[in-house]
Design a protein around this motif. Structure first.
Motif, PDB file in Angstrom:
ATOM      1  N   ALA B  75       0.749  -1.058  -0.311  1.00  0.00           N
ATOM      2  CA  ALA B  75      -0.111   0.053   0.032  1.00  0.00           C
ATOM      3  C   ALA B  75       0.766   1.151   0.152  1.00  0.00           C
ATOM      4  O   ALA B  75       0.352   2.277  -0.554  1.00  0.00           O
ATOM      5  CB  ALA B  75      -0.924   0.032   1.193  1.00  0.00           C
ATOM      6  N   ILE B  77       4.531   2.717  -1.078  1.00  0.00           N
ATOM      7  CA  ILE B  77       5.749   2.420  -1.730  1.00  0.00           C
ATOM      8  C   ILE B  77       6.786   3.333  -1.979  1.00  0.00           C
ATOM      9  O   ILE B  77       6.369   4.586  -2.282  1.00  0.00           O
ATOM     10  CB  ILE B  77       5.364   1.969  -3.282  1.00  0.00           C
ATOM     11  CG1 ILE B  77       4.509   0.647  -3.312  1.00  0.00           C
ATOM     12  CG2 ILE B  77       6.598   1.386  -4.017  1.00  0.00           C
ATOM     13  CD1 ILE B  77       3.561   0.431  -4.445  1.00  0.00           C
ATOM     14  N   GLU B  80      12.970   1.926  -4.403  1.00  0.00           N
ATOM     15  CA  GLU B  80      12.882   1.057  -5.666  1.00  0.00           C
ATOM     16  C   GLU B  80      12.650  -0.532  -5.498  1.00  0.00           C
ATOM     17  O   GLU B  80      12.001  -1.009  -6.341  1.00  0.00           O
ATOM     18  CB  GLU B  80      14.282   1.081  -6.202  1.00  0.00           C
ATOM     19  CG  GLU B  80      14.600   0.653  -7.684  1.00  0.00           C
ATOM     20  CD  GLU B  80      13.712   1.023  -8.616  1.00  0.00           C
ATOM     21  OE1 GLU B  80      13.390   0.150  -9.197  1.00  0.00           O
ATOM     22  OE2 GLU B  80      13.006   2.375  -8.489  1.00  0.00           O
ATOM     23  N   MET B  83       9.021  -0.860  -5.310  1.00  0.00           N
ATOM     24  CA  MET B  83       8.531  -0.665  -6.453  1.00  0.00           C
ATOM     25  C   MET B  83       8.614  -1.876  -7.591  1.00  0.00           C
ATOM     26  O   MET B  83       7.606  -2.436  -8.283  1.00  0.00           O
ATOM     27  CB  MET B  83       9.218   0.634  -7.105  1.00  0.00           C
ATOM     28  CG  MET B  83       8.432   1.295  -8.303  1.00  0.00           C
ATOM     29  SD  MET B  83       6.765   1.843  -7.576  1.00  0.00           S
ATOM     30  CE  MET B  83       5.691   1.073  -8.855  1.00  0.00           C
ATOM     31  N   ASN B 100      -2.810  -1.429  -4.660  1.00  0.00           N
ATOM     32  CA  ASN B 100      -3.039  -0.643  -3.281  1.00  0.00           C
ATOM     33  C   ASN B 100      -2.307   0.672  -3.285  1.00  0.00           C
ATOM     34  O   ASN B 100      -2.407   1.456  -2.192  1.00  0.00           O
ATOM     35  CB  ASN B 100      -2.754  -1.433  -2.060  1.00  0.00           C
ATOM     36  CG  ASN B 100      -4.023  -2.699  -1.983  1.00  0.00           C
ATOM     37  OD1 ASN B 100      -5.007  -2.183  -1.818  1.00  0.00           O
ATOM     38  ND2 ASN B 100      -3.582  -3.819  -1.762  1.00  0.00           N
ATOM     39  N   ASP B 101      -1.763   1.158  -4.322  1.00  0.00           N
ATOM     40  CA  ASP B 101      -1.210   2.427  -4.410  1.00  0.00           C
ATOM     41  C   ASP B 101      -1.549   2.822  -5.962  1.00  0.00           C
ATOM     42  O   ASP B 101      -1.552   1.825  -6.762  1.00  0.00           O
ATOM     43  CB  ASP B 101       0.232   2.284  -4.181  1.00  0.00           C
ATOM     44  CG  ASP B 101       0.922   3.599  -4.281  1.00  0.00           C
ATOM     45  OD1 ASP B 101       0.667   4.591  -3.533  1.00  0.00           O
ATOM     46  OD2 ASP B 101       1.807   3.897  -5.409  1.00  0.00           O
ATOM     47  N   ILE B 102      -1.402   4.087  -6.137  1.00  0.00           N
ATOM     48  CA  ILE B 102      -1.993   4.382  -7.536  1.00  0.00           C
ATOM     49  C   ILE B 102      -0.878   4.057  -8.517  1.00  0.00           C
ATOM     50  O   ILE B 102      -1.175   3.828  -9.592  1.00  0.00           O
ATOM     51  CB  ILE B 102      -1.985   5.983  -7.632  1.00  0.00           C
ATOM     52  CG1 ILE B 102      -2.957   6.398  -8.878  1.00  0.00           C
ATOM     53  CG2 ILE B 102      -0.869   6.665  -7.560  1.00  0.00           C
ATOM     54  CD1 ILE B 102      -4.304   5.989  -8.938  1.00  0.00           C
ATOM     55  N   SER B 103       0.448   3.966  -8.141  1.00  0.00           N
ATOM     56  CA  SER B 103       1.463   3.410  -8.858  1.00  0.00           C
ATOM     57  C   SER B 103       1.239   1.916  -9.613  1.00  0.00           C
ATOM     58  O   SER B 103       1.504   1.737 -10.707  1.00  0.00           O
ATOM     59  CB  SER B 103       2.742   3.229  -7.985  1.00  0.00           C
ATOM     60  OG  SER B 103       2.642   2.387  -7.058  1.00  0.00           O
ATOM     61  N   ALA B 106      -1.301   2.337 -12.221  1.00  0.00           N
ATOM     62  CA  ALA B 106      -0.513   3.024 -13.549  1.00  0.00           C
ATOM     63  C   ALA B 106       0.176   1.830 -14.119  1.00  0.00           C
ATOM     64  O   ALA B 106       0.205   1.692 -15.563  1.00  0.00           O
ATOM     65  CB  ALA B 106       0.468   3.948 -12.941  1.00  0.00           C
ATOM     66  N   LEU B 107       0.563   0.934 -13.567  1.00  0.00           N
ATOM     67  CA  LEU B 107       1.351   0.075 -14.084  1.00  0.00           C
ATOM     68  C   LEU B 107       0.385  -1.176 -14.959  1.00  0.00           C
ATOM     69  O   LEU B 107       0.494  -1.663 -15.910  1.00  0.00           O
ATOM     70  CB  LEU B 107       2.297  -0.958 -13.396  1.00  0.00           C
ATOM     71  CG  LEU B 107       3.457  -0.049 -12.682  1.00  0.00           C
ATOM     72  CD1 LEU B 107       4.223  -0.786 -11.701  1.00  0.00           C
ATOM     73  CD2 LEU B 107       4.390   0.180 -13.889  1.00  0.00           C
ATOM     74  N   VAL B 119      -6.368   2.913  -2.004  1.00  0.00           N
ATOM     75  CA  VAL B 119      -6.472   3.999  -3.187  1.00  0.00           C
ATOM     76  C   VAL B 119      -8.004   4.652  -3.004  1.00  0.00           C
ATOM     77  O   VAL B 119      -8.749   4.088  -2.498  1.00  0.00           O
ATOM     78  CB  VAL B 119      -6.394   3.394  -4.487  1.00  0.00           C
ATOM     79  CG1 VAL B 119      -6.530   4.418  -5.570  1.00  0.00           C
ATOM     80  CG2 VAL B 119      -5.210   2.557  -4.843  1.00  0.00           C
ATOM     81  N   LEU B 130     -10.612   5.740 -13.097  1.00  0.00           N
ATOM     82  CA  LEU B 130     -10.128   4.459 -12.785  1.00  0.00           C
ATOM     83  C   LEU B 130     -10.546   3.153 -13.677  1.00  0.00           C
ATOM     84  O   LEU B 130      -9.923   2.489 -14.154  1.00  0.00           O
ATOM     85  CB  LEU B 130      -9.928   3.855 -11.246  1.00  0.00           C
ATOM     86  CG  LEU B 130      -9.164   4.926 -10.404  1.00  0.00           C
ATOM     87  CD1 LEU B 130      -9.562   4.842  -9.038  1.00  0.00           C
ATOM     88  CD2 LEU B 130      -7.798   4.961 -10.896  1.00  0.00           C
ATOM     89  N   ARG B 132     -12.109   3.879 -16.589  1.00  0.00           N
ATOM     90  CA  ARG B 132     -11.364   4.192 -18.071  1.00  0.00           C
ATOM     91  C   ARG B 132      -9.892   3.382 -17.993  1.00  0.00           C
ATOM     92  O   ARG B 132      -9.596   2.970 -19.250  1.00  0.00           O
ATOM     93  CB  ARG B 132     -11.191   5.553 -18.076  1.00  0.00           C
ATOM     94  CG  ARG B 132     -11.974   6.148 -19.314  1.00  0.00           C
ATOM     95  CD  ARG B 132     -11.732   7.525 -19.589  1.00  0.00           C
ATOM     96  NE  ARG B 132     -12.344   8.428 -18.672  1.00  0.00           N
ATOM     97  CZ  ARG B 132     -11.919   9.518 -17.933  1.00  0.00           C
ATOM     98  NH1 ARG B 132     -10.771   9.929 -18.290  1.00  0.00           N
ATOM     99  NH2 ARG B 132     -12.896  10.115 -17.223  1.00  0.00           N
TER     100      ARG B 132
END
Lengths: 330, 307, 225
Positions: B75, B77, B80, B83, B100-103, B106-107, B119, B130, B132
């Motif tokens: 949740a 991060i 590195e 990540m 659990n994190d916007i990163s 994104a991935l 999130v 989200l 979309r």
């Protein structure tokens, strides 16, 4: 060798505080409207639209910029107040919007593409991938970093992202990741994310007990300060609790962040701006803290050592910490 | 009408010994009436290495038992290495992942994924963005009141919505480890003291009232969220997935009680009474759903303080 | 605003029955409402709140009631004389004055335990934020009484004059009452007292001029009538 000074971003909860900040040497004043659209939705605080208009004029005449925080999460089914806050701030000429809610970032990007968008600390973007997402999806140009990173981590982060970073330098400190904390809501039903308040005054009671002053939040006892001992805010994370049979400050002592000791390091780490917390504080705090950091930021830019700021009297519990900037804090 | 409700088992938030966790999941696979099981370390990256080696085996056993397996990311991060664990999950095309994190979102953009409860999805504007991006299930934050759930239920379109209905409420995350702090050890040399508390370390007020539970860098409620009596209303609002957070109780029996109510076999009030006998680590609460402080238990328009 | 009469009270500190303070308190409130309407606008949400303001080094307290028809300030003998205030604020007179003028940060005063608060914290915060927003400067505000005179100020002039005339004598009482004990400990407070003295000296030197212009304005007013 002299370098570009860090931008000094200073708080204002009232027009009086705004003028105090501008006069004391702020590069930027950040503020919010008088409602739940920002994270300091405290009684009697914040700006009406005409006050923002006057504040913008006062600041702009003196070469100072204004950022407007619309950094709570819009209520489902009632985005109106948040949309109006974004519209009005943009139309009145705010120099940037500070946003956290993805839906609102999307709205601001579509409706006011020309107005700078900064990512609020409430969005808790703590890694390059998250920051790149906000930059690419919503055109965010600056990120206010959550108060969870060390200076080393900030330097590494800055090397990997295409946007400016702003970090907290002084004032009240969340020990939890910002925007990801429902402690206040659990105890009071009023939430930082939804209502813009943490441990709201409406639910705080101070009682003079035999041993000292007792602070309560909702029906929970948060602390007891023996007479003569410095006090802190009745925020949950600065309370005294019992674990394993011992009473103590498990989360954090009543204390304030003071990053002046690591200012040069933050500069070297590629940070663009320093933020002072305290929109809820009085004019006297603003004037004194802003002036002290003006001196500090200018000294750091000249490459001089940062002088002691002498702000001990302004800190919570009369104590200060470099917080997460130093790894041992964790 | 509404599609069949799914019962889900959230990732174990506490630092249970790896073998205990493996056996727990084997039993879930064999016996529990849940449809979806989330696996993975959400709270502290330092714990990941213990259970990591068992994940393929556990995931396979769960899948064979007909459970949908979802891999949950961290949740918070901050470096590195952390990540990289998210990137590894996102890079495996055949895995279903909860970000659990916007990163993570994104991935995972462009392929179906789950947005986890860490999130911040508070409104329809965020939900739409989200969805979309490829999210087909969104686990909502625990503090949302029924009014917000209703709006989000209407706005979800094709995406599923999930809400916690059992377990301690995950209230806060931090960079700081409070377990280490309580034991006066550094986070880097923490000796994994959090393992001692399978439901979190009890935190009481100075008056001795149960208040919170500490799980390393995470802070949870003392009370256990229980929305048995709200299940029917939640289904009507368009919530399709109901999350049980694992506690160190008989989770197979807990799942059975919720299944009975979801299937319309059991009376919610009676079921709640049975659950109360089974789960005695803390009182129940449902305040957030009712727009109140999360700590309280609201019953039929009135409420009584829990805790 | 609410505390401004504290300063006035400082001028008339010799033990007085609180009721004798009322004209000065009414004057202070009307002055503040005229000069700092923005402060009162921020207090709108409080409606019927009432505050006990207790300068711990004065022999009496103040009661501030915001309810309609208009906010009213009165002096009460002790805290017990005020029936269930929404909140109470306690602190040394100088701390209260500095808070009122925005020269001191309320949170800092609270952290250092110089200010104690009890009761409805929402009301306290609203009051604090409203007062802090206002740019109140007591000396300036009081001087405004002698500016281009309008009706209310002219009527108040007699009261104010009497107060200022006693100021020098009473200042020594102020010092004796509460500054002396902390003088050695707190240089900033003594510095602040010197500020006060300077302000008063300044007031005294400007008084005759103000009086003259006041007389002239009054005459013009009379002529128009």
């Amino acid at each position: 060798m002299s370098r570009t000074p860090l931008e000094l971003v200073c708080p204002a909860g009232t027009p009086g505080a705004l003028r105090a900040a501008v006069d004391a040497g702020a590069d930027v004043v950040y503020l919010g409207f008088r409602d739940e659209t920002n994270a300091r939705n405290f009684p009697g605080l914040n700006f009406s639209r005409p006050e923002l208009r006057d504040g913008l004029a006062y600041a702009h005449e003196r070469g100072c910029r204004i950022y407007v925080a619309v950094n709570t999460f819009a209520t489902a089914g009632n985005p109106g107040p948040w949309h109006r806050a974004v519209d009005d701030a943009a139309e009145l000429g705010a120099d940037a919007l500070i946003l956290a809610d993805i839906g609102l970032l999307d709205y601001a990007r579509r409706r006011h593409p020309e107005t700078r968008r900064h990512l609020s600390v409430q969005a808790s973007a703590s890694n390059p991938t998250a920051i790149a997402y906000y930059h690419e999806t919503f055109g965010v140009q600056r990120v206010v970093l959550p108060r969870v990173l060390t200076v080393t981590e900030i330097a590494r982060l800055n090397a990997q992202i295409p946007v400016e970073t702003e970090v907290f330098a002084f004032g009240g400190m969340c020990v939890m990741a910002e925007g990801r904390c429902a402690l206040s809501a659990y105890a009071t039903g009023r939430s930082p994310n939804m209502n813009g308040v943490c441990s709201p005054a409406s639910h705080v009671r101070y009682e003079q007990g035999v041993g000292g002053m007792v602070s309560r939040l909702g029906r929970f006892t948060i602390n007891e300060f023996p007479d003569g001992e410095p006090a802190g805010y009745p925020t949950l994370c600065k309370g005294r609790f019992v674990t394993g049979g011992c009473a103590g400050y498990l989360f954090e002592e009543p204390t304030s962040l003071d990053a002046s000791a690591v200012l040069s390091e933050l500069m070297a780490a590629g940070v663009r701006a320093l933020k002072i917390e305290g929109r809820q504080r009085g004019r006297a705090y603003i004037a004194e803290v802003v002036a002290a950091f003006r001196r500090a930021v200018d000294a750091a830019a000249r490459g001089d050592p940062v002088p002691p700021l002498g702000l001990g009297g302004m800190t919570e519990g009369l104590r200060k910490t470099t917080g997460a900037y130093t790894k041992t804090w964790r | 009408m509404t599609p069949a409700a799914k019962l889900t088992l959230g990732p174990v938030l506490y630092n249970w010994p790896a073998e205990v966790k493996r056996d727990f999941y084997f039993r879930i696979a064999d016996e529990a009436a849940v449809d979806v099981v989330y696996l993975g370390e959400v709270v502290c990256s330092k714990r990941s290495s213990f259970f990591g080696p068992y994940v393929p085996e556990v995931a396979e056993r769960l899948a064979r038992a007909g459970k949908d397996v979802v891999h949950s990311t961290l949740a918070l991060i901050m470096n590195e290495r952390e990540m990289e664990t998210v990137r590894a999950l996102a890079a495996a095309p055949d895995l279903r992942v909860e970000a659990n994190d916007i990163s993570g979102a994104a991935l995972l953009a462009g392929r179906p994924h789950v947005i986890g409860p860490f999130v911040n999805v508070y409104n329809e504007g965020t939900l739409e963005v989200l969805v979309r991006g490829g999210a087909d299930r969104i686990v909502l934050p625990c503090e949302l009141p029924v009014g917000s759930l209703e709006v989000l239920g209407r706005a979800a379109g094709g995406a599923e919505l999930e809400l916690q209905v059992f377990g301690r409420l995950p209230l806060a995350l931090s960079a700081r480890c409070y377990h280490a702090r309580a034991h006066d050890v550094h986070k880097d040399g923490c000796r994994y003291v959090c393992e001692e508390d399978p439901d979190g370390m009890a935190l009481e007020t100075l008056d001795g009232d149960g208040f919170l539970a500490v799980n390393g860098t995470q802070t949870l409620s003392h009370t256990l969220c229980c929305l048995l009596r709200e299940l029917e209303a939640l289904r009507d609002l368009g919530i399709g997935c109901f999350r049980l957070w694992p506690q160190s109780v008989d989770m197979v029996a807990v799942a059975g009680i919720f299944r009975g109510v979801l299937d319309g076999r059991d009376d919610p009030a009676e079921a709640e009474a049975r659950l109360g006998e089974l789960v005695d680590i803390a009182p129940f609460s449902n305040g957030f759903y009712h727009g109140r402080e999360g700590a309280v238990l609201v019953a039929g328009g009135t409420f009584s303080p829990a805790g | 605003m609410s505390l401004s009469p504290v300063l006035l009270a400082g001028f008339v500190l010799r033990p007085l029955p609180p009721v004798l303070l009322q004209p000065a308190l009414d004057l202070a409130m009307s002055l503040m409402r005229r000069r700092h309407s923005d402060v009162f606008e921020r207090l709108d949400t409080l409606e019927n709140a009432s505050f006990l303001i207790d300068p711990v080094d004065l022999p009496f307290c103040f009661a501030l009631r915001l309810g309609p028809p208009a906010p009213r300030l009165s002096a009460v003998g002790t805290a017990d004389d005020m029936e269930s205030p929404s909140a109470a604020l306690r602190g040394p007179l100088l701390v209260l004055i500095r808070l009122l003028e925005g020269r001191m940060d309320g949170d800092a005063a609270f952290f250092s335990r110089d200010l104690a608060v009890e009761g409805d914290m929402e009301a306290v915060l609203t009051l604090r934020n409203a007062v802090d927003s206002g740019g109140i400067d007591l000396a300036e505000d009081l001087l405004s009484l002698f500016g281009p005179l309008n009706g209310p100020a002219r009527r108040a002039l007699g009261v104010a004059e009497a107060l200022f005339a006693r100021a020098e004598r009473d200042l020594e009482t102020v010092r004796a009452a509460f500054v002396a004990p902390v003088e050695g400990r707190c240089d900033t407070q003594t510095a602040r007292l010197r500020d006060l003295e300077d302000n008063l000296a300044d007031l005294r030197t400007r008084m005759p001029r103000a009086n003259v212009s006041g007389t002239r304005a009054a005459k013009h007013g009379a002529a128009r009538l």
